[in-house]
Design an enzyme around this catalytic site. Structure first.
Site, PDB file in Angstrom:
ATOM      1  N   TYR A 178       0.836  -1.217   0.000  1.00  0.00           N
ATOM      2  CA  TYR A 178       0.000   0.000   0.000  1.00  0.00           C
ATOM      3  C   TYR A 178       0.866   1.261   0.000  1.00  0.00           C
ATOM      4  O   TYR A 178       0.599   2.211  -0.749  1.00  0.00           O
ATOM      5  CB  TYR A 178      -0.888  -0.057   1.240  1.00  0.00           C
ATOM      6  CG  TYR A 178      -1.924   1.015   1.387  1.00  0.00           C
ATOM      7  CD1 TYR A 178      -3.124   0.971   0.680  1.00  0.00           C
ATOM      8  CD2 TYR A 178      -1.730   2.061   2.288  1.00  0.00           C
ATOM      9  CE1 TYR A 178      -4.096   1.957   0.863  1.00  0.00           C
ATOM     10  CE2 TYR A 178      -2.698   3.042   2.477  1.00  0.00           C
ATOM     11  CZ  TYR A 178      -3.886   2.984   1.762  1.00  0.00           C
ATOM     12  OH  TYR A 178      -4.846   3.953   1.939  1.00  0.00           O
ATOM     13  N   LYS A 218       0.814   4.079  -2.841  1.00  0.00           N
ATOM     14  CA  LYS A 218       0.437   5.459  -2.527  1.00  0.00           C
ATOM     15  C   LYS A 218       1.580   6.430  -2.833  1.00  0.00           C
ATOM     16  O   LYS A 218       1.332   7.589  -3.194  1.00  0.00           O
ATOM     17  CB  LYS A 218      -0.003   5.578  -1.071  1.00  0.00           C
ATOM     18  CG  LYS A 218      -1.334   4.854  -0.765  1.00  0.00           C
ATOM     19  CD  LYS A 218      -2.448   5.262  -1.705  1.00  0.00           C
ATOM     20  CE  LYS A 218      -3.832   4.929  -1.188  1.00  0.00           C
ATOM     21  NZ  LYS A 218      -4.882   5.233  -2.194  1.00  0.00           N
TER      22      LYS A 218
HETATM   23  P1  NAP Z   1     -13.370   2.158   1.708  1.00  0.00           P
HETATM   24  O1  NAP Z   1     -14.389   2.594   2.700  1.00  0.00           O
HETATM   25  O2  NAP Z   1     -12.775   0.807   1.820  1.00  0.00           O
HETATM   26  O3  NAP Z   1     -13.983   2.384   0.243  1.00  0.00           O
HETATM   27  C1  NAP Z   1     -13.230   2.030  -0.907  1.00  0.00           C
HETATM   28  C2  NAP Z   1     -14.202   1.750  -2.032  1.00  0.00           C
HETATM   29  O4  NAP Z   1     -13.413   1.384  -3.205  1.00  0.00           O
HETATM   30  C3  NAP Z   1     -15.124   0.567  -1.719  1.00  0.00           C
HETATM   31  O5  NAP Z   1     -16.465   0.915  -2.005  1.00  0.00           O
HETATM   32  C4  NAP Z   1     -14.601  -0.520  -2.644  1.00  0.00           C
HETATM   33  O6  NAP Z   1     -15.602  -1.404  -3.127  1.00  0.00           O
HETATM   34  C5  NAP Z   1     -14.068   0.293  -3.818  1.00  0.00           C
HETATM   35  N1  NAP Z   1     -13.174  -0.509  -4.654  1.00  0.00           N
HETATM   36  C6  NAP Z   1     -12.239  -1.398  -4.243  1.00  0.00           C
HETATM   37  N2  NAP Z   1     -11.644  -1.973  -5.304  1.00  0.00           N
HETATM   38  C7  NAP Z   1     -12.219  -1.446  -6.413  1.00  0.00           C
HETATM   39  C8  NAP Z   1     -12.043  -1.649  -7.806  1.00  0.00           C
HETATM   40  N3  NAP Z   1     -11.135  -2.525  -8.282  1.00  0.00           N
HETATM   41  N4  NAP Z   1     -12.806  -0.942  -8.666  1.00  0.00           N
HETATM   42  C9  NAP Z   1     -13.734  -0.074  -8.201  1.00  0.00           C
HETATM   43  N5  NAP Z   1     -13.958   0.177  -6.896  1.00  0.00           N
HETATM   44  C10 NAP Z   1     -13.202  -0.504  -5.998  1.00  0.00           C
HETATM   45  O7  NAP Z   1     -12.111   3.180   1.693  1.00  0.00           O
HETATM   46  P2  NAP Z   1     -11.951   4.690   2.208  1.00  0.00           P
HETATM   47  O8  NAP Z   1     -11.431   4.626   3.589  1.00  0.00           O
HETATM   48  O9  NAP Z   1     -13.132   5.496   1.864  1.00  0.00           O
HETATM   49  O10 NAP Z   1     -10.705   5.137   1.290  1.00  0.00           O
HETATM   50  C11 NAP Z   1     -10.867   5.724   0.012  1.00  0.00           C
HETATM   51  C12 NAP Z   1      -9.486   6.033  -0.574  1.00  0.00           C
HETATM   52  O11 NAP Z   1      -8.743   6.845   0.341  1.00  0.00           O
HETATM   53  C13 NAP Z   1      -8.638   4.799  -0.819  1.00  0.00           C
HETATM   54  O12 NAP Z   1      -7.859   4.987  -1.986  1.00  0.00           O
HETATM   55  C14 NAP Z   1      -7.763   4.738   0.403  1.00  0.00           C
HETATM   56  O13 NAP Z   1      -6.580   4.029   0.151  1.00  0.00           O
HETATM   57  C15 NAP Z   1      -7.528   6.211   0.652  1.00  0.00           C
HETATM   58  N6  NAP Z   1      -7.143   6.514   2.036  1.00  0.00           N
HETATM   59  C16 NAP Z   1      -7.972   6.210   3.085  1.00  0.00           C
HETATM   60  C17 NAP Z   1      -7.563   6.510   4.387  1.00  0.00           C
HETATM   61  C18 NAP Z   1      -8.417   6.199   5.595  1.00  0.00           C
HETATM   62  O14 NAP Z   1      -7.934   6.409   6.720  1.00  0.00           O
HETATM   63  N7  NAP Z   1      -9.652   5.715   5.444  1.00  0.00           N
HETATM   64  C19 NAP Z   1      -6.319   7.116   4.606  1.00  0.00           C
HETATM   65  C20 NAP Z   1      -5.517   7.405   3.519  1.00  0.00           C
HETATM   66  C21 NAP Z   1      -5.936   7.104   2.236  1.00  0.00           C
HETATM   67  P3  NAP Z   1     -15.930  -2.796  -2.351  1.00  0.00           P
HETATM   68  O15 NAP Z   1     -16.573  -2.390  -1.075  1.00  0.00           O
HETATM   69  O16 NAP Z   1     -16.870  -3.484  -3.259  1.00  0.00           O
HETATM   70  O17 NAP Z   1     -14.619  -3.473  -2.165  1.00  0.00           O
END
Ligand code: NAP
Length: 254
Positions: free
Chosen positions: A155, A159
């Site tokens: 990851y 990133k």
């Molecule tokens: P999340 O709640 O896990 O949501 C991610 C979404 O992406 C889910 O709906 C998932 O669908 C979808 N997804 C996964 N694989 C996919 C694919 N191949 N094609 C299309 N959609 C796909 O994540 P989040 O926390 O909102 O994070 C969103 C972004 O911010 C991510 O890139 C994450 O790495 C980044 N981020 C998050 C945090 C944090 O603390 N939350 C911190 C830094 C960066 P499914 O449910 O069907 O798998």
């Protein structure tokens, strides 16, 4: 609705929940027509319906962002049904955390495919419309993990890679009126961080409290914190901000 965004179309990947869902809602409030994309169309349908019911324009569609044919088809569908997409938020993401000695080939490939190949395929498909229109905005979701994080060799690499991707696209696409930036969130309370707490067998409330104690603003982030930053970066007024990585982490990161 702001006049300049009245006819603009935004795509948000991974829009079913968390940061993506909050961003889709926020961009709709800003006046964009919004395509909510995720693996499963049903997971985005309700959010799209809510935007339509509130007077906005939205569609939900299924795509695996790591599949080239699906990406080409869904971006064309968005263009046909909403209009030329000129805003792209590459938000879809997954975790496959493990210490290096336990990380499998699949853990590595799956994370690279969604974050890096996914952002590449989506950006390549959307830039065609952006360069034709002479205006565009791409926002890539990086992470503070890009600076290194135990258990996240895959990851963190993806990133950090997205930051290089961001800067390069900013250089290539700037002359077409397209800005490209990255947001690197810190701890944001979503299902992703809840899953991490579950994996290490820590109560999510305790997990959030422990995280907040290390954050200068003394709280964890919310999806709206990130949606607000996306809203700024895709706005008309942010046209001179490009190739940047904005850490949205409640304090400084370097
Ligand atoms: P999340 O709640 O896990 O949501 C991610 C979404 O992406 C889910 O709906 C998932 O669908 C979808 N997804 C996964 N694989 C996919 C694919 N191949 N094609 C299309 N959609 C796909 O994540 P989040 O926390 O909102 O994070 C969103 C972004 O911010 C991510 O890139 C994450 O790495 C980044 N981020 C998050 C945090 C944090 O603390 N939350 C911190 C830094 C960066 P499914 O449910 O069907 O798998």
């Amino acid at each position: 609705m702001a006049a300049e965004t009245a006819s603009r179309v935004a795509i948000v990947t991974g829009a079913a929940r968390g940061i993506g869902a909050a961003t889709a809602w926020r961009l709709a409030q800003d006046g964009f027509a919004v395509a909510l994309l995720d693996l499963d169309v049903e997971s985005c349908a309700e959010a799209a319906e809510k935007i339509n019911a509130s007077g906005g324009r939205a569609l939900a569609a299924a795509v695996d962002v790591s599949d080239s044919e699906q990406v080409t088809a869904v971006v064309q569908k968005v263009a046909d049904e909403l209009g030329a997409p000129t805003v792209l938020v590459n938000n879809a993401g997954i975790l496959r955390d493990n210490l290096l000695f336990k990380m499998t080939d699949d853990d590595w490939d799956a994370v690279m495919n969604v974050h890096l190949r996914g952002a590449f395929l989506m950006s390549r498909a959307v830039q065609k419309f952006q360069t034709e229109q002479g205006w565009g905005r791409i926002v890539n979701l990086s992470s503070t993990s890009a600076l290194g994080n135990r258990g996240q060799a895959n990851y963190a690499t993806a990133k950090a890679g997205l930051q290089g991707f961001t800067k390069t696209l900013a250089i290539e696409l700037g002359k077409f009126g397209v800005t490209v930036n990255a947001i690197a969130p810190g701890f944001i309370a979503t299902e992703m961080t809840a899953a991490t707490a579950a994996r290490i067998k820590v109560d999510f409330e305790d997990f959030k409290k422990a995280a907040a104690s290390q954050i200068p603003v003394a709280r964890v982030g919310t999806p709206d914190d990130i949606a607000h930053t996306v809203s700024f970066l895709v706005s008309e007024g942010a046209g001179f901000v490009s190739g940047q990585v904005i850490y949205v982490a409640g304090g400084p990161k370097d």
